[in-house]
Design a protein around this motif. Structure first.
Motif, PDB file in Angstrom:
ATOM      1  N   GLU A  62       0.850  -1.193   0.000  1.00  0.00           N
ATOM      2  CA  GLU A  62       0.000   0.000   0.000  1.00  0.00           C
ATOM      3  C   GLU A  62       0.888   1.247   0.000  1.00  0.00           C
ATOM      4  N   PRO A  63       0.767   2.098  -1.020  1.00  0.00           N
ATOM      5  CA  PRO A  63       1.592   3.314  -1.049  1.00  0.00           C
ATOM      6  C   PRO A  63       1.142   4.335  -0.016  1.00  0.00           C
ATOM      7  N   THR A  64       2.090   5.132   0.473  1.00  0.00           N
ATOM      8  CA  THR A  64       1.751   6.253   1.344  1.00  0.00           C
ATOM      9  C   THR A  64       1.275   7.410   0.474  1.00  0.00           C
ATOM     10  N   THR A  65       0.942   8.517   1.097  1.00  0.00           N
ATOM     11  CA  THR A  65       0.369   9.640   0.349  1.00  0.00           C
ATOM     12  C   THR A  65       1.350  10.258  -0.645  1.00  0.00           C
ATOM     13  N   ASP A  66       2.651  10.084  -0.434  1.00  0.00           N
ATOM     14  CA  ASP A  66       3.637  10.657  -1.356  1.00  0.00           C
ATOM     15  C   ASP A  66       4.346   9.578  -2.169  1.00  0.00           C
ATOM     16  N   GLN A  67       3.636   8.454  -2.365  1.00  0.00           N
ATOM     17  CA  GLN A  67       4.191   7.366  -3.159  1.00  0.00           C
ATOM     18  C   GLN A  67       3.211   6.938  -4.250  1.00  0.00           C
ATOM     19  N   CYS A 127       6.311   0.156  -4.173  1.00  0.00           N
ATOM     20  CA  CYS A 127       5.935   1.540  -3.888  1.00  0.00           C
ATOM     21  C   CYS A 127       7.173   2.410  -4.066  1.00  0.00           C
ATOM     22  N   ASN A 151       8.749   6.518  -4.152  1.00  0.00           N
ATOM     23  CA  ASN A 151       8.541   7.923  -3.854  1.00  0.00           C
ATOM     24  C   ASN A 151       8.372   8.714  -5.147  1.00  0.00           C
TER      25      ASN A 151
END
Length: 311
Positions: free
Chosen positions: A27-32, A104, A106
């Motif tokens: 699951e990607p983070t908000t900046d990925q 994922c 950046n």
């Protein structure tokens, strides 16, 4: 559960310590962005890390099993920032993970792939292309100077030759007899390292780009003029090469390749324009990654080795 097939280092050792594993899609983070990987590059650092050598192994020793792969090219899955689902991207993935169907990344690690550039060629550039470019820039190579590139037929070497030529340098490159024609076609004066010592073939070099390290890297210092500059890339022997160079009155420094999307964009543009040739030695399916590691650690590959992910 959605599956993500990966090839992981399960223990430090021989190539057969690489094993396939199934994990959940990350699951990607908000900046990925989540990238569906098409191809990953196989680099010497991958094999050294798997063998338990160098900075890479030290970093991951408590995180096994760990998925290598610092080069990746594929398709964006989720729309984030400047990227839309379906965008073709490539990048230098510092955290690894390229040996898998999904990773994922950046946002600031990626570059868009021009339409005319294949996933294979794009996946060949993040480590090898950036290493070549950053080494030449760190050496402050200038037009009219001479440069000797060790392992000129390899992944980094064959790109470094071409970039050094565009900088206006006179380029010499070491290689085996089998690669003399290939290296010459790239624009370098090819030196067969098996025929005689390199310093019997060329001397008074301004810049040495040492892509081999160890005995070969130290011996090549004899080709460099007093006050010359050396960039040594293999981290395992960097201290040895730097000390030996200093004793000869030669400035030497090591380097670690860094992600740089601006430089990646420039390299991709050169490939798209036909100004940079990327040689791909062989492409293996992910399941044959062990053989890819056997090949890369032989030190005799021409150009790049890639892994193709199952789709």
């Amino acid at each position: 559960m959605s599956h993500n097939l990966q090839l992981a280092i399960t223990a430090f050792g021989e190539p057969d310590t690489l094993k396939l594993q199934q994990t959940e899609i990350p699951e990607p983070t908000t900046d990925q962005v989540l990238v569906n990987v098409a191809y990953a590059g196989v680099n010497p650092v991958d094999a050294k890390t798997r063998a338990g050598l160098g900075w890479g192994a030290e970093k991951i020793k408590d995180s096994l099993p760990w998925v290598p792969g610092f080069d990746a090219a594929g398709t964006v899955v989720n729309a984030v920032g400047q990227y839309q689902a379906g965008d073709r991207v490539a990048g230098r993935i510092v955290e690894g993970g390229g040996y898998g169907q999904y990773l994922c990344a950046n946002l600031d690690a990626l570059s868009r792939i021009p339409e005319s550039v294949s996933f294979q060629h794009a996946a060949s550039l993040p480590v090898a292309g950036l290493t070549a470019l950053q080494a030449l820039e760190l050496a402050d190579l200038k037009a009219g100077e001479s440069v000797l590139i060790l392992a000129g037929a390899g992944g980094v070497g064959h790109i470094a030759i071409q970039l050094a030529k565009t900088m206006g340098a006179t380029v010499y490159a070491s290689c085996s007899d089998a690669n003399l024609e290939f290296v010459s076609q790239l624009g370098a004066k090819a030196l067969d390292y098996r025929a005689s010592a390199l310093d019997a073939q060329v001397t008074d070099i301004d810049v040495l780009i040492d892509l081999m390290g160890g005995d070969a890297g130290e011996a090549a210092l004899a080709c460099v003029k007093q006050g010359g500059r050396v960039i040594t890339v293999p981290t395992i022997t960097a201290d040895r090469i730097i000390a030996a160079a200093k004793a000869k009155g030669i400035e030497a420094q090591g380097m670690l390749v860094k992600p740089n999307p601006v430089q990646m964009d420039a390299l991709l543009a050169k490939v798209a324009a036909g100004e940079l040739h990327v040689e791909i030695a062989k492409t293996y399916p992910l399941e044959h990654g062990v053989q890819a590691h056997i090949d890369i650690q032989s030190g005799r590959t021409r150009g790049k080795i890639l892994l193709e992910m199952p789709q």
